[in-house]
Design a protein around this motif. Sequence first.
Motif, short mmCIF file in Angstrom:
data_model
loop_
_atom_site.label_atom_id
_atom_site.label_comp_id
_atom_site.label_asym_id
_atom_site.label_seq_id
_atom_site.Cartn_x
_atom_site.Cartn_y
_atom_site.Cartn_z
N ILE A 329 5.60 10.59 21.99
CA ILE A 329 6.59 9.91 21.98
C ILE A 329 6.63 9.88 20.11
N ILE A 330 7.73 10.49 19.84
CA ILE A 330 7.82 10.62 18.07
C ILE A 330 8.89 9.68 17.88
N PRO A 331 8.65 8.38 17.30
CA PRO A 331 9.63 7.73 16.57
C PRO A 331 10.30 8.23 15.47
N ILE A 332 11.56 8.22 15.28
CA ILE A 332 12.36 8.69 14.08
C ILE A 332 12.77 7.66 13.52
N ASP A 362 3.08 8.69 18.49
CA ASP A 362 2.65 9.17 17.29
C ASP A 362 3.31 8.40 16.09
N ALA A 363 2.71 7.17 15.86
CA ALA A 363 3.31 6.67 14.70
C ALA A 363 2.88 6.75 13.41
N ARG A 364 2.21 7.77 13.25
CA ARG A 364 1.37 8.25 11.90
C ARG A 364 2.48 8.11 10.93
N MET A 366 3.82 10.25 8.78
CA MET A 366 3.89 11.56 8.49
C MET A 366 5.67 11.91 8.78
N ARG A 367 5.60 13.12 8.15
CA ARG A 367 7.10 13.83 8.43
C ARG A 367 7.28 14.04 9.96
N PRO A 368 8.30 14.11 10.66
CA PRO A 368 8.33 14.36 11.96
C PRO A 368 8.02 15.86 12.25
N GLY A 369 8.09 16.71 11.48
CA GLY A 369 8.09 18.22 11.72
C GLY A 369 6.30 18.44 11.60
N ALA A 370 5.54 17.77 10.95
CA ALA A 370 4.35 17.97 10.96
C ALA A 370 3.67 17.15 12.26
N LYS A 371 4.55 16.21 12.84
CA LYS A 371 3.82 15.74 14.01
C LYS A 371 4.17 16.80 15.20
N TYR A 372 5.37 17.31 14.78
CA TYR A 372 5.75 18.34 15.98
C TYR A 372 4.78 19.40 16.02
N TYR A 373 4.25 19.95 14.98
CA TYR A 373 3.50 20.97 14.71
C TYR A 373 2.10 20.54 15.63
N HIS A 374 1.63 19.40 15.10
CA HIS A 374 0.54 18.87 15.81
C HIS A 374 0.26 19.10 17.15
N TRP A 375 1.40 18.47 17.84
CA TRP A 375 1.42 18.31 19.37
C TRP A 375 1.69 19.80 20.05
N GLU A 376 2.26 20.50 19.07
CA GLU A 376 2.63 21.88 19.73
C GLU A 376 1.26 22.67 19.95
N LEU A 377 0.62 22.54 18.74
CA LEU A 377 -0.83 23.16 18.64
C LEU A 377 -1.57 22.72 19.89
N PRO A 381 2.88 18.89 26.94
CA PRO A 381 4.24 19.46 27.74
C PRO A 381 5.56 19.10 27.23
N LEU A 382 5.56 17.94 26.97
CA LEU A 382 6.93 17.13 26.70
C LEU A 382 6.73 16.21 25.54
N ARG A 383 8.04 16.42 24.56
CA ARG A 383 7.91 15.63 23.46
C ARG A 383 9.17 14.78 23.48
N VAL A 384 8.93 13.51 23.14
CA VAL A 384 10.10 12.64 23.46
C VAL A 384 10.55 12.06 22.14
N GLU A 385 11.88 12.32 21.45
CA GLU A 385 12.23 11.78 19.97
C GLU A 385 13.08 10.46 20.47
N LEU A 386 13.14 9.45 19.57
CA LEU A 386 13.74 8.42 19.85
C LEU A 386 14.12 7.95 18.42
#
Length: 513
Positions: A329-332, A362-364, A366-377, A381-386
């Motif tokens: 889960i990525i908080p926006i 992932d409440a670090r 950091m910019r959301p894009g950097a988090k996306y990169y980390h979890w894609e690497l 299987p699934l990223r949730v954005e809120l």
Amino acid sequence: MQTILVRLFNIPCGMGPLVTWINTVKDPILITSGENMAEETGALPSRTDFSAWYNEVIRRADIMDVRYPVKGLYVWYPFGFALRNHTYTFLRSLLNRDHEETLFPLLIPETEFMKEAEHIKGFEDEVYWVTHGGLSELDVKLALRPTSETAIYPMYALWVRSHADLPLKLYQVVNTFRYETKHTRPLIRLREITSFMESHTVHTDWDDANRQVEYELGLAAEFYRELGVPIIISRRPDWDKFPGADFTMAIDTVMPDGRTLQIGTVHHLGDHFSKTYNITYEDINGEQKLASQTCFGISERCIAAVISVHGDDKGLVLPATVAPTQVVIIPIIVGKRGAEITAAVETLEAELKAAGLRVKTDARDMRPGAKYYHWELHGVPLRVELGPRDLDNRQIVCVNRLGVKTTIPRENAAESVKKLLGEAHDQILDKAEDHLKNHLKMVTTVDECNKMLEDNIVVVHWCGDKECADKLEELTNSSLLGTGVRSKYVVDDEGPCIVCGKAGKTALVGRSY
């Protein structure tokens, strides 16, 4: 006052935690962070250069550290070990339907190891020997198990007495050691196989053992289906069967570069080992008879297959069945609604965990894009954005690892997320199936075979003579993998031998790891 010297080493992320050495006058202290302190953001090598891609993704996605100071021995990072644990937990769940788990010793006395000449001939160049205990030379050398037949079967001879004791079906998950002299590669070719599942069964007769072979092939097919890895099953030629077996059935998959990787075997042992180790039973008529046996093995190559078959230029692509984290889960956080979003994320995380999902937030900072990169690497299987808009619209934005974006209602989110995970699994399996299908090529001449072997498995007809197989392997720098091919993409029929033109049957030819 004590002088303190501090040295900071710039270690790239993915090679492990950032390490800081603090040297005092007396003793050095090693401090490690819980996670990598800096994220490598450079692109991975293209998967078209599979070897370079594989080595980098193993390192940067925190699967294994290759820097252990013994060639062919590697260290699992916690993330990689979690992937291993989920994989083997599932494998155990399949085996436990029909087997019981056990554990045999690592050390095998030379006296037992050398009893079976044909078996030993297959491993004699690969055995590690323990010759000393402390400073004392041992009376009997001890082998580090390359495989466990010679450790297990002397005990089976003690345990099996009557037909009522059969069938006996045991398995263990252990480390094995082989002095591998070829090019070593993490999870694929090692000197310590850290996660070797080996099943050993005993039966009243050859036919019952053969039914077990088919059963275990079915288990392997189910296992790999849940991992999203398509397989091909074939019968290895006699010169390439397991030493001491009547026959060997092999399970292969196709890697991104078209080479094959053997990711499982089932061996029908007949009464070969029962003769050597005197595994006999009293039948219903009171007569003593030799038992028939099978063995079945899967190593951590199954994890290499998941990494290799599904991965892409962004990193891992993991099936939800074994992913250490199934949902991130990525908080926006935008404007002044941070506390509101954080509370909503905590509620969502608790709801998903209560539904049995492996979830992280992932409440670090950091910019959301950097988090996306980390979890894609790391292949989640699934990223949730809120974010604020999602709160207002009572919705959640979900993106699976293949980039498919879906907006779902906040209500009954767990049910919707599980459905999306199932769809994601189907998508990666379909993609892998397409890869296998597109890399199986039927040929009728040696020249065609040579061309197609650059990045494919080749289907040919072969007469069964070893001379023809040897000539084909010499001319194509490949291996004749097997006959009796089981794949929905291969027709197991007859035709002229690719070498001599005599009547032949379908066979697989490939270049293997």
